[in-house]
Write an enzyme that holds these catalytic residues in place. Structure first.
Site, PDB file in Angstrom:
ATOM      1  N   GLY A  54     -77.215 -32.664 128.259  1.00 29.76           N
ATOM      2  CA  GLY A  54     -76.564 -33.584 129.191  1.00 29.76           C
ATOM      3  C   GLY A  54     -75.418 -34.255 128.460  1.00 29.76           C
ATOM      4  N   CYS A  72     -80.724 -29.990 122.943  1.00 30.89           N
ATOM      5  CA  CYS A  72     -79.553 -30.848 122.771  1.00 30.89           C
ATOM      6  C   CYS A  72     -79.849 -32.284 123.197  1.00 30.89           C
ATOM      7  CB  CYS A  72     -78.353 -30.245 123.499  1.00 30.89           C
ATOM      8  SG  CYS A  72     -76.785 -30.951 122.973  1.00 30.89           S
ATOM      9  N   TYR A  73     -79.248 -32.782 124.269  1.00 31.41           N
ATOM     10  CA  TYR A  73     -79.569 -34.142 124.722  1.00 31.41           C
ATOM     11  C   TYR A  73     -81.074 -34.269 124.944  1.00 31.41           C
ATOM     12  CZ  TYR A  73     -79.916 -38.338 127.593  1.00 31.41           C
ATOM     13  OH  TYR A  73     -80.275 -39.575 128.071  1.00 31.41           O
ATOM     14  N   HIS A 104     -78.234 -24.609 121.251  1.00 33.83           N
ATOM     15  CA  HIS A 104     -78.517 -24.087 122.600  1.00 33.83           C
ATOM     16  C   HIS A 104     -79.098 -22.672 122.523  1.00 33.83           C
ATOM     17  CE1 HIS A 104     -76.716 -27.272 125.076  1.00 33.83           C
ATOM     18  NE2 HIS A 104     -76.006 -27.496 123.974  1.00 33.83           N
ATOM     19  N   GLU A 130     -80.217 -20.958 124.864  1.00 32.50           N
ATOM     20  CA  GLU A 130     -79.961 -20.206 126.096  1.00 32.50           C
ATOM     21  C   GLU A 130     -78.633 -19.459 126.089  1.00 32.50           C
ATOM     22  OE1 GLU A 130     -79.849 -23.390 125.653  1.00 32.50           O
ATOM     23  OE2 GLU A 130     -78.407 -24.439 126.922  1.00 32.50           O
ATOM     24  N   ASP A 153     -75.061 -12.672 149.917  1.00 33.56           N
ATOM     25  CA  ASP A 153     -76.242 -13.445 150.299  1.00 33.56           C
ATOM     26  C   ASP A 153     -76.697 -13.164 151.731  1.00 33.56           C
ATOM     27  OD1 ASP A 153     -75.778 -14.437 147.821  1.00 33.56           O
ATOM     28  OD2 ASP A 153     -74.998 -16.370 148.482  1.00 33.56           O
ATOM     29  N   LYS A 195     -78.491 -15.651 141.947  1.00 34.56           N
ATOM     30  CA  LYS A 195     -77.606 -14.570 142.439  1.00 34.56           C
ATOM     31  C   LYS A 195     -77.987 -13.197 141.876  1.00 34.56           C
ATOM     32  CE  LYS A 195     -73.730 -14.007 144.822  1.00 34.56           C
ATOM     33  NZ  LYS A 195     -73.368 -14.787 146.020  1.00 34.56           N
TER      34      LYS A 195
END
Ligand code: XMP
Length: 511
Positions: A54, A81-82, A168, A170, A226, A366
């Site tokens: 964040g 992180c945050y 991070h 990810e 979609d 998605k």
């Protein structure tokens, strides 16, 4: 189904974290930190929790915090992180600002032996983006990783299964990020990995079949990914109970309307009503040059056409929408967040009577929606379609829209897309690439004659989220072929330019 909670503190990677967790076979759901209570977390029986990053500093007065009791709930937690700093702060450690000497980008990291770092070598590269850092770990925690400028790149309390990483895991730039997330999920949380989007789709179909049996379901099919996948899925569930309305506003790309009619009407046998309203839209757009006015007119006409069709269809019980998980997350972020309108049929609920709404894709990202589309037998070119604005080619023609200009743009755009697709494999193609027809006339020469034709612009961008975008460094040969073919094959266009503006300051579309 075992579920991991991604507790969002306003980080830019919240969705990426959840996607990575799902890719590892564990269902992840994102909740904004002030949209869920500690009691609810305990009740829901999460297998683990990930605190996201964040932009805030834990010492700021209004920084996002959470009930410190979450650390005592007995649920394994990974703070990123945050999220790691918040964990340190809540557990009684100390967080300090590094001032102007923050750490951004790739950092060589050294790790100690820990369940979080199983199969991670002592030295590897992690990806950092922080100013604050944990200067003193809380009691019971130990530092388990460092970088040259960060004395605590990771901390852990093995007994309580609480871990925090400053980097991070990810993002792909963290060399062993996937291994670290996998260690957390399987080694620390004890997950089995029972999530798989294909079996989830089959489950949704079964549920819908039961819930909607005997009911009439209406879906506005735009031809985008979609709504197309939603149509294929609902068709499997309720067959002829589904009625799709496809409004052809005459502003679609080359062969697009034909493909939708062929795929859904002929191949899948969907009950498809195709409303050819191009005359009506063109008439309404005649003489209009302002982009926002064009959008307004198109939106309004869309509803009118839909209304007419709905009147003919008669009573419907269910209105289906192609809402996907990122849309759901966005709308849960509280009043301050801008909620992006994700479909082109705003206002429909006001004009059509129905009892309930069905959103069969609301749990899926998605990429999971695309996989579902392939599984349900939709053609690859439809499933991998690039985003296309609801107002269509009308916002890619600067100035007044006319049938002639639409015909020119359709050809130029098809040529450009064909040349890019032929030259590059899918993973190397830009995120979005298309042609724009400007209203700029320039002088040219063809044979011995002077010409005075229009200028087409080619636009291609690379982006993850369309909020920011870089102009694509397309190979010169691709641009050369597209330019030469467009000026030779499309009558009325005598010049082609390539747009080298990024977003910001430009937008992706020209209007
Ligand atoms: P901009 O031009 O805002 O585009 O940088 C960002 C993304 O949004 C798409 N876009 C639209 N989509 N209706 C839509 O459904 C619109 O009016 C609209 N305007 C832009 C654009 O194609 C890009 O993917």
């Amino acid at each position: 189904m075992e579920t991991v909670l991604v507790l969002d503190f306003g980080g830019q990677y919240d969705q990426l974290i959840a996607r990575r967790v799902r890719d590892l076979g564990v269902y992840a759901e994102i909740r904004y930190y002030d949209g869920i209570t500690l009691e609810e977390i305990k009740e829901r029986g999460y297998a683990g929790i990930i605190f996201t990053g964040g932009p805030a500093s834990v010492y700021e007065k209004n920084s996002p915090r959470f009930d410190a009791g979450i650390l005592q709930a007995g649920i394994p937690i990974l703070g990123i992180c945050y999220g790691a700093q918040l964990m340190a702060f809540l557990a009684g450690g100390e967080v300090t600002s590094a001032g102007s000497s923050g750490e951004y980008g790739r950092s060589p990291m050294r790790v100690k032996s820990s369940p979080l770092f199983r199969d991670v070598p002592v030295k590897s590269v992690s990806w950092m983006s922080h100013t604050d850092f944990i200067s003193r770990v809380p009691e019971g925690f130990e530092v388990i990783a460092v970088t040259d400028s960060c004395p605590c790149a990771a901390m852990g309390n093995e007994k309580r299964k609480l871990y925090g990483v400053q980097f991070h895991p990810e993002v792909t730039h963290t060399e062993y990020g996937k291994t670290i997330l996998s260690n957390f999920l399987f080694g620390i949380c004890g997950c089995r990995g029972d999530w798989d989007s294909s079996s989830h789709v089959m489950k949704i179909i079964d549920e819908l079949r039961e819930k909607l049996s005997g009911k009439r379901v209406l879906l506005a099919l735009s031809g985008g990914v979609d709504s197309s996948v939603a149509a294929a899925l609902l068709h499997r569930a309720v067959g002829d109970g589904l009625v799709c309305v496809f409004v052809d506003h005459g502003l679609l790309r080359k062969d697009e309307a034909k493909m939708v009619a062929e795929t859904f009407g002929e191949r899948l046998g969907v009950n498809l009503i195709k409303a050819d309203a191009s005359e009506r839209f063109l008439r309404a757009l005649s003489g209009v040059t302002d982009p926002e006015e064009k959008r307004r007119i198109i939106g309004e006409q869309f509803i009118r056409v839909f209304e007419d069709e709905a009147e003919r269809i008669g009573r419907v019980h269910v209105l289906a929408q192609g809402t996907i998980y990122p849309d759901v997350i966005e709308s849960g972020k509280g009043a301050s967040a801008v909620i992006k309108s994700h479909h082109n049929v705003g206002g429909l609920p006001d004009v059509i009577g129905f009892d309930e709404i069905a959103e069969p894709l609301r749990d899926l990202f998605k990429d999971e929606v695309r996989r579902a589309g392939i599984m349900l037998g939709l053609p690859e070119e439809l499933v991998w379609r690039q985003p296309f604005p609801g107002p269509g080619l009308a916002v890619r023609i600067t100035g007044e829209v006319s049938r002639e200009k639409l015909a020119m743009l359709r050809e130029a755009d098809a040529i450009f897309r064909y040349e890019v697709d032929s030259a590059l494999p899918r993973e190397e193609r830009p995120s979005q690439y298309f042609a724009v027809l400007t209203d700029l006339h320039t002088v040219g020469v063809m044979g011995d004659a002077r010409t005075y034709g229009l200028t087409a612009a080619l636009r291609a961008v690379d982006t993850d989220d369309f909020m920011t975008a870089l102009w694509s460094r397309l190979p010169y040969e691709v641009l050369e072929r597209a330019s030469s073919r467009i000026t030779n094959e499309v009558k009325g266009i005598s010049r082609v330019v390539y747009d080298i503006s990024s977003k910001p300051p430009a937008t992706v579309e020209w209007e």
